[in-house]
Design a protein around this motif. Structure first.
Motif, PDB file in Angstrom:
ATOM      1  N   GLU A   1     -28.648   7.643 111.623  1.00  0.00           N
ATOM      2  CA  GLU A   1     -28.008   6.592 112.400  1.00  0.00           C
ATOM      3  C   GLU A   1     -27.783   5.332 111.556  1.00  0.00           C
ATOM      4  O   GLU A   1     -26.773   4.645 111.698  1.00  0.00           O
ATOM      5  CB  GLU A   1     -28.862   6.267 113.627  1.00  0.00           C
ATOM      6  CG  GLU A   1     -28.866   7.398 114.646  1.00  0.00           C
ATOM      7  CD  GLU A   1     -29.979   7.272 115.662  1.00  0.00           C
ATOM      8  OE1 GLU A   1     -29.830   7.826 116.768  1.00  0.00           O
ATOM      9  OE2 GLU A   1     -31.013   6.624 115.365  1.00  0.00           O
ATOM     10  N   GLN A   2     -28.723   5.068 110.671  1.00  0.00           N
ATOM     11  CA  GLN A   2     -28.540   3.928 109.775  1.00  0.00           C
ATOM     12  C   GLN A   2     -27.298   4.121 108.912  1.00  0.00           C
ATOM     13  O   GLN A   2     -26.484   3.206 108.757  1.00  0.00           O
ATOM     14  CB  GLN A   2     -29.765   3.754 108.874  1.00  0.00           C
ATOM     15  CG  GLN A   2     -30.990   3.234 109.609  1.00  0.00           C
ATOM     16  CD  GLN A   2     -32.193   3.112 108.699  1.00  0.00           C
ATOM     17  OE1 GLN A   2     -32.073   2.918 107.487  1.00  0.00           O
ATOM     18  NE2 GLN A   2     -33.387   3.230 109.279  1.00  0.00           N
TER      19      GLN A   2
ATOM     20  N   PHE B   1     -34.188  -1.576 111.843  1.00  0.00           N
ATOM     21  CA  PHE B   1     -34.405  -0.269 111.246  1.00  0.00           C
ATOM     22  C   PHE B   1     -35.315   0.642 112.053  1.00  0.00           C
ATOM     23  O   PHE B   1     -35.085   1.840 112.123  1.00  0.00           O
ATOM     24  CB  PHE B   1     -34.901  -0.427 109.813  1.00  0.00           C
ATOM     25  CG  PHE B   1     -33.880  -1.053 108.928  1.00  0.00           C
ATOM     26  CD1 PHE B   1     -32.762  -0.340 108.536  1.00  0.00           C
ATOM     27  CD2 PHE B   1     -34.012  -2.368 108.517  1.00  0.00           C
ATOM     28  CE1 PHE B   1     -31.790  -0.916 107.742  1.00  0.00           C
ATOM     29  CE2 PHE B   1     -33.037  -2.962 107.718  1.00  0.00           C
ATOM     30  CZ  PHE B   1     -31.930  -2.233 107.324  1.00  0.00           C
ATOM     31  N   ASP B   2     -36.335   0.079 112.636  1.00  0.00           N
ATOM     32  CA  ASP B   2     -37.230   0.929 113.420  1.00  0.00           C
ATOM     33  C   ASP B   2     -36.517   1.734 114.507  1.00  0.00           C
ATOM     34  O   ASP B   2     -36.873   2.887 114.746  1.00  0.00           O
ATOM     35  CB  ASP B   2     -38.359   0.092 114.050  1.00  0.00           C
ATOM     36  CG  ASP B   2     -39.440  -0.238 113.028  1.00  0.00           C
ATOM     37  OD1 ASP B   2     -39.322   0.228 111.880  1.00  0.00           O
ATOM     38  OD2 ASP B   2     -40.391  -0.964 113.380  1.00  0.00           O
ATOM     39  N   PRO B   3     -35.526   1.148 115.187  1.00  0.00           N
ATOM     40  CA  PRO B   3     -34.898   1.914 116.270  1.00  0.00           C
ATOM     41  C   PRO B   3     -33.985   3.035 115.785  1.00  0.00           C
ATOM     42  O   PRO B   3     -33.551   3.848 116.596  1.00  0.00           O
ATOM     43  CB  PRO B   3     -34.049   0.861 117.008  1.00  0.00           C
ATOM     44  CG  PRO B   3     -34.545  -0.455 116.547  1.00  0.00           C
ATOM     45  CD  PRO B   3     -35.068  -0.246 115.178  1.00  0.00           C
TER      46      PRO B   3
ATOM     47  N   ILE C   1     -30.426  -0.314 118.973  1.00  0.00           N
ATOM     48  CA  ILE C   1     -31.043  -1.559 118.516  1.00  0.00           C
ATOM     49  C   ILE C   1     -31.281  -2.481 119.698  1.00  0.00           C
ATOM     50  O   ILE C   1     -32.360  -3.039 119.867  1.00  0.00           O
ATOM     51  CB  ILE C   1     -30.157  -2.247 117.454  1.00  0.00           C
ATOM     52  CG1 ILE C   1     -30.152  -1.429 116.172  1.00  0.00           C
ATOM     53  CG2 ILE C   1     -30.654  -3.657 117.188  1.00  0.00           C
ATOM     54  CD1 ILE C   1     -29.197  -1.945 115.115  1.00  0.00           C
ATOM     55  N   GLN C   2     -30.252  -2.637 120.520  1.00  0.00           N
ATOM     56  CA  GLN C   2     -30.379  -3.497 121.698  1.00  0.00           C
ATOM     57  C   GLN C   2     -31.524  -3.066 122.595  1.00  0.00           C
ATOM     58  O   GLN C   2     -32.398  -3.859 122.938  1.00  0.00           O
ATOM     59  CB  GLN C   2     -29.080  -3.473 122.517  1.00  0.00           C
ATOM     60  CG  GLN C   2     -27.936  -4.275 121.933  1.00  0.00           C
ATOM     61  CD  GLN C   2     -28.232  -5.751 121.853  1.00  0.00           C
ATOM     62  OE1 GLN C   2     -28.985  -6.291 122.666  1.00  0.00           O
ATOM     63  NE2 GLN C   2     -27.664  -6.414 120.868  1.00  0.00           N
ATOM     64  N   SER C   3     -31.494  -1.794 122.977  1.00  0.00           N
ATOM     65  CA  SER C   3     -32.461  -1.375 123.990  1.00  0.00           C
ATOM     66  C   SER C   3     -33.873  -1.327 123.408  1.00  0.00           C
ATOM     67  O   SER C   3     -34.846  -1.605 124.103  1.00  0.00           O
ATOM     68  CB  SER C   3     -32.068  -0.023 124.571  1.00  0.00           C
ATOM     69  OG  SER C   3     -32.046   0.956 123.557  1.00  0.00           O
TER      70      SER C   3
ATOM     71  N   ASP D   1     -31.883   1.660 100.105  1.00  0.00           N
ATOM     72  CA  ASP D   1     -30.932   2.156 101.088  1.00  0.00           C
ATOM     73  C   ASP D   1     -30.839   1.230 102.299  1.00  0.00           C
ATOM     74  O   ASP D   1     -29.751   0.858 102.742  1.00  0.00           O
ATOM     75  CB  ASP D   1     -31.380   3.559 101.543  1.00  0.00           C
ATOM     76  CG  ASP D   1     -30.188   4.405 101.951  1.00  0.00           C
ATOM     77  OD1 ASP D   1     -29.227   4.485 101.159  1.00  0.00           O
ATOM     78  OD2 ASP D   1     -30.229   4.957 103.064  1.00  0.00           O
ATOM     79  N   GLU D   2     -31.977   0.845 102.803  1.00  0.00           N
ATOM     80  CA  GLU D   2     -31.992  -0.088 103.925  1.00  0.00           C
ATOM     81  C   GLU D   2     -31.375  -1.416 103.509  1.00  0.00           C
ATOM     82  O   GLU D   2     -30.659  -2.063 104.276  1.00  0.00           O
ATOM     83  CB  GLU D   2     -33.423  -0.315 104.407  1.00  0.00           C
ATOM     84  CG  GLU D   2     -34.029   0.873 105.124  1.00  0.00           C
ATOM     85  CD  GLU D   2     -35.514   0.724 105.375  1.00  0.00           C
ATOM     86  OE1 GLU D   2     -36.036   1.372 106.287  1.00  0.00           O
ATOM     87  OE2 GLU D   2     -36.166  -0.064 104.634  1.00  0.00           O
TER      88      GLU D   2
END
Lengths: 180, 180
Positions: free
Chosen positions: B142-143, B135-137, A153-155, A18-19
DNA sequence: TAAGATTGATCGATCAATCTTG
DNA sequence: CAAGATTGATCGATCAATCTTA
């Protein structure tokens, strides 16, 4: 080695299928969208992506003028790159440089009349293109979701611009591998 | 000229403030994410973003071999760029070239043992970095939302790779503006 | 001296030929 | 000829000095 291969290799934590899909999609977008916009601008106005945003940023300023160092932040660009770029824009007569009168250490880039004209000529087509490319395909909800995800993602990564990660990382088993 | 300026200019349809925000976020991500990944790969393995994916793509193939033209599609790259790149990789001993035995018009790029080793050395760190960066964030939801939005943008614009838009557009009032 | 800016060298990307094979 | 690939030239990005001003 992209993640979907058989599991006979020294894997750490691969991405889930999925990722993997999300990753491919993002990867494609990262390559495709800037290229599309660059191409549109180049064809229609002879400006590169960044050149356009430099001119646009200047046009939003009081005197159509900004210090190079501020401009660099705004354009997510390094000062060196910006200096070269502004030199080229100056040769083309779209911008001129002037030492900051209040502090001789700074250099200001100032939009010329010609530069402003070119920008005004380029802007409508570009905005229209961005709208069609990015916004038309998405509902308001989807737009929010996209923004939300990118913001996170940015933050989560410190909201950095360029010039981060400049010599960091020792936490992966990479050590001896800089063949350049 | 980026959209938030006063309305005394010949505007077509500007972006709404909300769209403007989304646009800035996307714009930042488009500049920042590739740069971050490029930097990580460069530091840890001496490979560029695309070089890594070329090697990775080869490693997923039966004989660690692929025709340049197929590789170009996979890498969203032009053939010319790929040819230069493979030439450099060949000089570094990571890849070798061989004319396709079944059809002399094609050239195959083949991963060398050394190239495979470098890839195996680079992969874990890169995958780990991508995981932390992207991916972690994000939650699973959301993904999915991110992927969904990017997919819609892609498919709405014809799911093109590079080399589209090559001389098109006459629908904006741009006409005479190619100063190059 | 430190921050801002410039410069020169090098490398990669792009474009327009050109070459090759079927 | 057409598709695949290569090549050379040019331009922009990057990096490491260097210069300048407060």
């Amino acid at each position: 080695m992209t993640g979907r291969s058989r599991s006979t290799k020294p894997e750490p934590r691969w991405l889930t299928p999925d990722e993997m899909e999300t990753w491919r999609t993002l990867h494609l977008a990262l390559a495709t969208l800037p290229a599309a916009m660059a191409s549109q601008l180049q064809c229609d106005s002879g400006l590169s992506f960044i050149e356009y945003y430099v001119l646009a940023s200047l046009s939003d300023q009081p005197e159509h003028s900004m210090r190079l160092s501020d401009l660099a932040v705004l354009a997510n660009s390094e000062l060196s790159r910006l200096s070269h770029m502004v030199a080229r824009l100056e040769r083309r007569g779209l911008v001129r440089r002037q030492t900051d009168r209040t502090d001789g250490r700074f250099t200001c880039a100032i939009l010329t009349v010609k530069g402003y004209r070119e920008l005004v000529r380029a802007a409508p087509g570009h905005v229209e293109y961005v709208r069609r490319l990015i916004f038309d395909p998405l509902s308001k909800t989807e737009q929010r979701a996209l923004r939300n995800a990118l913001r996170k993602i940015q933050s989560h990564n410190g909201g950095q611009g360029p010039a981060s990660r400049t010599r960091a990382r020792s936490d992966t088993q990479a050590g001896a591998a800089s063949s350049r």
